[in-house]
Design a protein around this motif. Sequence first.
Motif, PDB file in Angstrom:
ATOM      1  N   PHE A  85       0.834  -1.198   0.000  1.00  0.00           N
ATOM      2  CA  PHE A  85       0.000   0.000   0.000  1.00  0.00           C
ATOM      3  C   PHE A  85       0.875   1.257   0.000  1.00  0.00           C
ATOM      4  CE2 PHE A  85      -1.402   3.151   3.222  1.00  0.00           C
ATOM      5  CZ  PHE A  85      -2.335   3.838   2.461  1.00  0.00           C
TER       6      PHE A  85
ATOM      7  N   THR B  61      -5.608   8.626  -2.633  1.00  0.00           N
ATOM      8  CA  THR B  61      -5.734   7.185  -2.385  1.00  0.00           C
ATOM      9  C   THR B  61      -5.073   6.813  -1.065  1.00  0.00           C
ATOM     10  OG1 THR B  61      -5.792   6.778  -4.755  1.00  0.00           O
ATOM     11  CG2 THR B  61      -5.280   4.894  -3.349  1.00  0.00           C
TER      12      THR B  61
ATOM     13  N   LYS C 141      -7.244   5.100   2.145  1.00  0.00           N
ATOM     14  CA  LYS C 141      -7.011   3.729   2.606  1.00  0.00           C
ATOM     15  C   LYS C 141      -6.199   3.648   3.909  1.00  0.00           C
ATOM     16  CE  LYS C 141      -5.957  -0.829   0.759  1.00  0.00           C
ATOM     17  NZ  LYS C 141      -6.929  -1.500   1.575  1.00  0.00           N
TER      18      LYS C 141
ATOM     19  N   ASP D  58      -7.308   1.968   7.198  1.00  0.00           N
ATOM     20  CA  ASP D  58      -7.337   0.500   7.282  1.00  0.00           C
ATOM     21  C   ASP D  58      -6.160  -0.027   8.094  1.00  0.00           C
ATOM     22  OD1 ASP D  58      -9.510   0.666   5.593  1.00  0.00           O
ATOM     23  OD2 ASP D  58      -8.485  -0.220   3.854  1.00  0.00           O
TER      24      ASP D  58
END
Length: 138
Positions: free
Chosen positions: A14, A24, A28, A31
């Motif tokens: 990631f 982005t 994310k 998480d």
Amino acid sequence: MSTYVEFIKEYSEFIESTILDEPTFLAKLPDYITDESVLAEPDSLFGRLVGIDGWNTWRSGAADMAVRTGIQFAASNSQYFENGDTVLHYYDIEFSPREGYPDGWRTSIIERYDFADGKIATLTEYYADTTAFVNFFA
């Protein structure tokens, strides 16, 4: 392979894939961390950063270094050492050539992940030679 090791592998992918993509990255990142999570880098790099804003400060600085220098890198020799909610991730990293470093540069990094409630509570970075790291990206 443990759940934490799989989590770290996913997190690393990631980070690599979103370092230049702030929207982005920010979408994310929750998480993996909470707004209380700590990213501890050597003081000569980023120092202690906290939460989403702290991680984004790190991402912005790392992206700037990558774009400014044009450096590419490849990681290898990953090893994981797990004890309860703590995982050490050791790896070698090789950076591409740049001015003053015609052969590139190779070093090693150890990341200490401390987990709480399924997310990174603290990520502490240890560089084999922090001064050489700073000099390479200067």
